[in-house]
Scaffold this active site. Structure first.
Site, PDB file in Angstrom:
ATOM      1  N   ILE A 517       0.863  -1.196   0.000  1.00  0.00           N
ATOM      2  CA  ILE A 517       0.000   0.000   0.000  1.00  0.00           C
ATOM      3  C   ILE A 517       0.896   1.241   0.000  1.00  0.00           C
ATOM      4  CG2 ILE A 517      -1.929   1.186   1.122  1.00  0.00           C
ATOM      5  CD1 ILE A 517      -2.954  -1.422   2.051  1.00  0.00           C
ATOM      6  N   HIS A 518       1.429   1.505  -1.197  1.00  0.00           N
ATOM      7  CA  HIS A 518       2.268   2.683  -1.403  1.00  0.00           C
ATOM      8  C   HIS A 518       1.623   3.526  -2.488  1.00  0.00           C
ATOM      9  CE1 HIS A 518       5.242   1.010   1.194  1.00  0.00           C
ATOM     10  NE2 HIS A 518       5.293  -0.103   0.479  1.00  0.00           N
ATOM     11  N   ALA A 519       1.986   4.766  -2.554  1.00  0.00           N
ATOM     12  CA  ALA A 519       1.576   5.693  -3.601  1.00  0.00           C
ATOM     13  C   ALA A 519       0.108   5.544  -4.012  1.00  0.00           C
ATOM     14  CB  ALA A 519       2.511   5.573  -4.790  1.00  0.00           C
ATOM     15  N   PRO A 521      -2.216   2.973  -4.400  1.00  0.00           N
ATOM     16  CA  PRO A 521      -3.178   2.289  -3.511  1.00  0.00           C
ATOM     17  C   PRO A 521      -3.403   3.069  -2.213  1.00  0.00           C
ATOM     18  CG  PRO A 521      -1.449   0.765  -4.229  1.00  0.00           C
ATOM     19  CD  PRO A 521      -1.061   2.110  -4.740  1.00  0.00           C
TER      20      PRO A 521
END
Ligand code: G6P
Length: 592
Positions: A517-519, A521
């Protein structure tokens, strides 16, 4: 002795009801099977799906369709579920109209819900007397239709007020076969039953006494039935044993089997996309506080006085203007009957008058009607309502109450008519009202809206636990047991869902998408969290992160394979947890 229904040589269990699990409709020159609505189907379905069970139901056969009767049977075979053995019994449309409309609904339904006079059973003219002959005729047709199939019958399960004479007619044809007639609606006391002509009430009671067991919703209904047998027929009644001894020595038992809901089926419905779509639609019409009602548009449900009471609430409590709304989920019912059309118009006139009066100070129409048969949408509203109003004039049980207790997430408060079967079971978990007392109902609505969350939660939990202890399956099994039969292989009883601390939901989630869950998402996750006022946090490695801050979510380092706890506190806790869990799961789907 108890035997499984699946044993071949036991013969067939025959269910007979006015409606089947499907409605058969003649449309554009052909027969179509449509899934029928209603509690009766959901309660009988586990039995109906077993082998060696057949379900006989009435079908209105319009002029011109008789030549296609074979197609009706083919439709029943091909268009209904493969494990359902449905046998439609065609009745000429005019006979059906008399039997179902004129007698079953305009006379018996009304009388048994204490509706006499306006919007009820008012008089018997020559037309109604002819209709009574067709009521008897329709019942004969049902009995003959069963006989004509020549199937060996293990037992009969007859349903409701449409078929009062049937058990006796079947006994003439099958003297040794066990039968149980269950009545889903209230049973009247002798003084009320005497509003029917002598010959009619005698046919009704003698018909029922053709069964081995007469099943009713409550102990009060059992007492009323026995009193009618004693007073109207002069029969030998034993009130302590709840039996009637007939002149030929046969003994008929009267027993209470309170109808109930199926928690597993309701939970499955709650998880469906239809309910999700319903939640989205409901969100557009809700106010800060929401009173709801969910019922067929029917004089027995007493909608007019419910709306009048809501108007009185607004009159007495100006501080609620603009803060509370009444969402009425009204299901169209029996719309071809004059009394139902008149009642519909009177309900709408009352709603219009209240909206007209309070629209200005509320800033919106305080009553919003959703006039459609959309169970999923109603479930979505039940989840989050503040108050459920059930002010029926009289009701055999009222399964909406039980369904609401199963799905309630907020939780809300139940304002309930004392004249419902369900009120007997839950006197301490609802605000009880007299259905004709408008002022009392308005006060109860005010009290419900002001009630604290802890009290609400405790009441809903009590009702919910009661439903888990006595489900629709228990209702069915108890009846079969009374006849010496059993349902094959009952599944384990579902445990009651634990109720979390009011307004708090926690869920353990695992990140499964490759990039974590980066950027992008993380932005989608935060966007969803910000749609709600609830407090939303991620708990990971002893730290807490706000789900509404993109920086905090990125700092939590939610890489692929990591696990975190989602904690939501607030009025939409369940809904929020569900939405965010779905979003996290959807990131992994995008990898595929
Ligand atoms: C009540 C009755 C049922 C009936 C249902 C819907 O619950 O007890 O027998 O099927 O109302 O009414 P309808 O006339 O549409 O079948």
């Amino acid at each position: 002795m108890t035997s499984s229904l699946s044993a071949q040589d036991d013969g067939t269990i025959v269910i007979i009801a006015n409606r089947g699990p499907h409605d058969f409709v003649w449309e554009d020159g052909r027969w179509i099977a449509k899934t029928a609505a209603g509690g009766l189907m959901t309660m009988i379905e586990p039995l109906a799906r077993q082998p060696d069970v057949a379900w006989f139901c009435c079908v209105s056969e319009p002029p011109g369709s008789e030549a296609e009767r074979d197609a009706l049977y083919t439709t029943a075979k091909d268009q209904t579920a493969p494990d359902l053995n449905v046998v439609p019994v065609p009745l000429p449309a005019d006979v059906y109209q008399d039997y179902y409309g004129e007698i079953s609904n305009e006379v018996l339904w009304m009388l048994q819900h204490n509706l006499v006079g306006q919007f009820g059973y008012s008089s018997l003219d020559e037309r109604r007397h002819r209709a009574w002959d067709n009521y008897l005729h329709a019942n004969e047709r049902m009995a003959d239709a069963v006989l004509a199939t020549e199937i060996p019958v293990r037992a009969f399960l007859i349903q409701d007020y449409h078929l009062y004479p049937l058990a006796e007619m079947l006994r003439q044809r099958y003297p040794e076969t066990a039968s149980l007639h269950f009545i889903h609606i209230p049973f009247p006391d002798p003084s009320v039953l005497k509003l029917l002509p002598k010959a009619w009430r005698e046919v009704m009671l003698r018909g029922l006494l053709g069964a081995d067991v007469v099943g009713l919703q409550t102990r009060a209904d059992v007492r009323s039935f026995l009193s009618c047998c004693a007073e109207v027929l002069g029969a030998e009644v034993d009130f302590s044993q709840r039996t009637v001894r007939l002149a030929n020595g046969r003994v008929v038992r009267a027993r209470a089997f309170p109808a109930s809901s199926d928690p597993a089926a309701i939970r499955a419905l709650q998880d469906s996309p239809e309910v999700q779509a319903g939640r989205d639609r409901i969100a557009a019409v809700t106010a800060e506080m929401n009173v709801i009602r969910v019922d067929r548009l029917d004089p027995s449900k007493n909608q007019i006085l419910g709306f009048t009471a809501f108007g009185r609430l607004l009159e007495a409590h100006p501080e609620l203007h603009g803060r509370v709304r009444f969402l009425a989920f009204l299901v169209p019912s029996r719309t071809d009957l004059t009394v139902y059309r008149q009642y519909h118009d009177a309900v709408y006139a009352e709603i219009a008058a209240i909206n007209e009066r309070f629209r200005g100070t509320c800033g919106f129409d305080p009553i919003e009607v959703l006039y459609t048969n959309d169970r999923a949408q109603a479930v979505a509203a039940m989840e989050l309502c503040d108050v459920l109003l059930v002010n029926s004039r009289q009701d055999g049980m009222n399964l909406v109450v039980k369904e609401w207790a199963l799905v309630s997430r907020k939780p809300g408060v139940l304002v309930l008519s004392e004249s419902t079967g369900v009120a007997d079971d839950i006197p301490d978990s609802a605000l009880l009202v007299c259905p004709l007392d408008v002022e009392g109902t308005a006060s109860a609505l005010a009290e419900a809206l002001a009630m604290g969350g802890e009290q609400r939660g405790a009441w809903v939990e009590q009702i919910r636990n009661g439903v888990h202890k006595w489900t629709a399956r228990d209702w069915l099994e108890a009846q079969l047991k009374e006849l010496g039969l059993a349902l094959a292989a009952p599944p384990a009883k579902p445990e009651p869902a634990p109720i979390a601390e009011p307004g708090v939901v926690e869920r353990e989630l695992t990140v499964r998408n490759r990039e974590g869950i980066h950027a992008r998402p993380a932005a989608a996750f935060v966007r969803c969290a910000r749609e709600f006022d609830d407090e939303i946090e991620l708990l990971k490695d002893g730290e807490r992160y706000s789900a509404k801050s993109i920086l905090a979510v990125l700092t939590a380092n939610l890489s692929c394979g990591s696990t975190f706890r989602l904690r939501v506190e607030g009025p939409n806790a369940d809904l929020v947890a569900q939405r965010l869990s779905e979003i996290v799961a959807s990131f992994a789907d995008e990898d595929r």
